[in-house]
Each structure stands twice: as structure tokens, then as C-alpha cells.
Enzyme design. Structure first.
Site, PDB file in Angstrom:
ATOM      1  N   ARG A  15      34.713  23.837  -9.770  1.00 54.96           N
ATOM      2  CA  ARG A  15      33.325  24.090  -9.402  1.00 54.96           C
ATOM      3  C   ARG A  15      33.093  23.807  -7.915  1.00 54.96           C
ATOM      4  O   ARG A  15      33.406  22.728  -7.420  1.00 54.96           O
ATOM      5  CB  ARG A  15      32.389  23.221 -10.237  1.00 54.96           C
ATOM      6  CG  ARG A  15      30.903  23.610 -10.088  1.00 54.96           C
ATOM      7  CD  ARG A  15      30.000  22.790 -10.981  1.00 54.96           C
ATOM      8  NE  ARG A  15      30.439  22.820 -12.366  1.00 54.96           N
ATOM      9  CZ  ARG A  15      30.231  23.812 -13.217  1.00 54.96           C
ATOM     10  NH1 ARG A  15      29.581  24.898 -12.801  1.00 54.96           N
ATOM     11  NH2 ARG A  15      30.659  23.738 -14.467  1.00 54.96           N
ATOM     12  N   GLU A  38      39.720  27.558 -14.104  1.00 54.54           N
ATOM     13  CA  GLU A  38      38.514  28.391 -14.162  1.00 54.54           C
ATOM     14  C   GLU A  38      37.692  28.164 -12.904  1.00 54.54           C
ATOM     15  O   GLU A  38      37.585  27.042 -12.403  1.00 54.54           O
ATOM     16  CB  GLU A  38      37.678  28.080 -15.395  1.00 54.54           C
ATOM     17  CG  GLU A  38      37.123  26.668 -15.429  1.00 54.54           C
ATOM     18  CD  GLU A  38      36.000  26.475 -16.434  1.00 54.54           C
ATOM     19  OE1 GLU A  38      34.836  26.677 -16.033  1.00 54.54           O
ATOM     20  OE2 GLU A  38      36.284  26.112 -17.571  1.00 54.54           O
ATOM     21  N   THR A  67      31.025  28.866 -16.612  1.00 54.24           N
ATOM     22  CA  THR A  67      29.577  29.039 -16.460  1.00 54.24           C
ATOM     23  C   THR A  67      29.220  30.525 -16.530  1.00 54.24           C
ATOM     24  O   THR A  67      28.436  31.037 -15.730  1.00 54.24           O
ATOM     25  CB  THR A  67      29.057  28.391 -15.154  1.00 54.24           C
ATOM     26  OG1 THR A  67      29.705  27.114 -14.975  1.00 54.24           O
ATOM     27  CG2 THR A  67      27.565  28.124 -15.226  1.00 54.24           C
ATOM     28  N   LYS A 127      34.811  24.759 -26.590  1.00 55.15           N
ATOM     29  CA  LYS A 127      34.590  23.749 -25.551  1.00 55.15           C
ATOM     30  C   LYS A 127      33.493  22.799 -26.024  1.00 55.15           C
ATOM     31  O   LYS A 127      32.332  23.204 -26.150  1.00 55.15           O
ATOM     32  CB  LYS A 127      34.183  24.470 -24.259  1.00 55.15           C
ATOM     33  CG  LYS A 127      33.584  23.606 -23.173  1.00 55.15           C
ATOM     34  CD  LYS A 127      33.108  24.511 -22.030  1.00 55.15           C
ATOM     35  CE  LYS A 127      32.242  23.756 -21.035  1.00 55.15           C
ATOM     36  NZ  LYS A 127      31.841  24.641 -19.915  1.00 55.15           N
ATOM     37  N   GLY A 177      36.673  18.542 -14.647  1.00 49.69           N
ATOM     38  CA  GLY A 177      35.945  18.944 -13.458  1.00 49.69           C
ATOM     39  C   GLY A 177      36.195  18.014 -12.292  1.00 49.69           C
ATOM     40  O   GLY A 177      37.216  18.068 -11.617  1.00 49.69           O
TER      41      GLY A 177
END
Length: 205
Positions: A15, A38, A67, A127, A177
Site C-alpha cells: 500500500r 498485491e 482494495t 481474507k 501490510g
């Protein structure tokens, strides 16, 4: 999805990553054995990052988007070369769209009702999000009623310290993350964090 998770139980959630740094970050991840990444779509120019990763890492890594909020975005990810769709929420329509594009789908869920609806739509993995709003005990209880082959991945505040508890509860893998990448991290910093997380997974196996 099962074969990917067997090789690499960690999904790196990048992210905030920028296209000009994403290849170096994934070089570091691959070197440490993290083979699934991702790019959340609320990152800067995410489709360009996905394009670069798909072109550079091809079949060696499973590259996708996180997302993902609409079916239209699924098509954009597919066009960029992504092969994995991850959502923060339980939307069977997005799962079906991913499967129509020949992609893997790992949608978000927090309850058995959501889990069953997503599996019925064709989800390849589930998830558990936000994991900090659940617990290993809750996952273990849900796994008692879900089909035994269901792949579940806790996401949210997962790190070296709690991977063993989640693994013992039946987690097939983990979405990571901030514990593996935060905006501004160098490739070397990501490599060091990935190394510690891979070691934690190995000890918990």
C-alpha cells in the site's frame, strides 16, 4: 491459490508503493521467498505498478491488486496483467468478475455468512479482515463449519509475534501490510522485514 500459498504463505500488501520503486521492492521480496504481492488500488498509479510487476516477474510471482471495490476495476487489473483480485469486503459480484477474467480471487470476510456466499461465487481464498477485529479462536471456530479445503488468510495487524497463533488456528497464509512494507521503506528494509516474517512462518509450520 493453494500451490502459491504452499510456496509462499505471505502476501505482501504494498500500500502506497510508487511505480518507480515497485520493481526493486519486489526484487527484495522474491529474494527472501515472498512470491505473492498485491498493489492496493489506493496507491499512487497502481495500474502502472501492476503493469511493471507483471512484465518483470511474469510467472515467477503472483501479482495482483488489493482494495478492489468494483467489477470495472477487475477488468482494469486484468488488462494490466494482474492475476489476483483482493477485496476488503464481501462482494460476490467482484469474485465472479475475477473468475470470468481467469483470475484468482481472495475477497474479504468477517463472518460465516459472508464466507459461504463468497465460496459459492467461486472465491479461491478468503481474507479474514480486519483480523484485529477477530481472533485465532474465532477463525478456528469458523473453520469447523467451512469446507475443510477453504484457504483463509488473516489480514490486519499480522506480524512475527502472532503468526504462530494464527497458523495454529488453521490460517493457510497471511496478508502482510505495514509489517513488510510502508511508504518510504527501502528495498533493503523490506528484505529484512520479509526475512523475519518468512522465518516466523517456517517455525509455525
Amino acid at each position: 491459490m493453494k500451490s502459491w500459498l504452499a510456496r509462499s504463505p505471505l502476501v505482501a500488501i504494498l500500500r502506497g508503493v510508487r511505480p518507480d520503486e515497485v520493481e526493486a521492492i519486489c526484487d527484495a521480496l522474491e529474494a527472501e521467498g515472498v512470491l505473492i504481492a498485491e498493489v492496493p488500488l489506493n496507491s499512487p498509479d497502481p495500474f502502472e505498478s501492476i503493469r511493471r510487476l507483471a512484465a518483470r516477474f511474469g510467472e515467477r510471482m503472483l501479482i495482483g491488486a488489493g482494495t478492489v471495490m468494483t467489477t470495472a476495476k477487475v477488468a482494469e487489473v486484468a488488462a494490466a496483467g494482474g492475476r489476483l483480485i483482493v477485496t476488503p469486503h464481501a462482494d460476490p459480484a467482484i469474485v465472479r468478475a475475477a473468475k470470468e477474467h481467469g483470475m484468482l480471487a481472495a475477497p474479504g470476510f468477517l463472518s460465516p455468512a459472508e464466507a459461504f456466499s463468497l465460496l459459492a461465487a467461486g472465491a479461491d481464498a478468503l481474507k479474514l479482515f480486519p483480523a484485529e477485529g477477530s481472533s485465532p479462536a474465532a477463525l478456528k471456530a469458523m473453520r469447523a463449519v467451512l469446507p475443510p479445503e477453504t484457504l483463509t488468510l488473516p489480514v490486519g495487524s499480522v506480524g512475527v509475534e502472532n503468526i504462530p497463533a494464527w497458523r495454529a488456528a488453521g490460517a493457510a497464509g497471511f496478508g502482510i501490510g505495514g509489517s513488510i512494507y510502508k511508504p518510504g521503506d527501502t528495498a533493503a528494509a523490506v528484505a529484512a522485514k520479509a526475512r523475519a516474517l518468512v522465518a516466523a512462518c517456517s517455525l509455525a509450520s
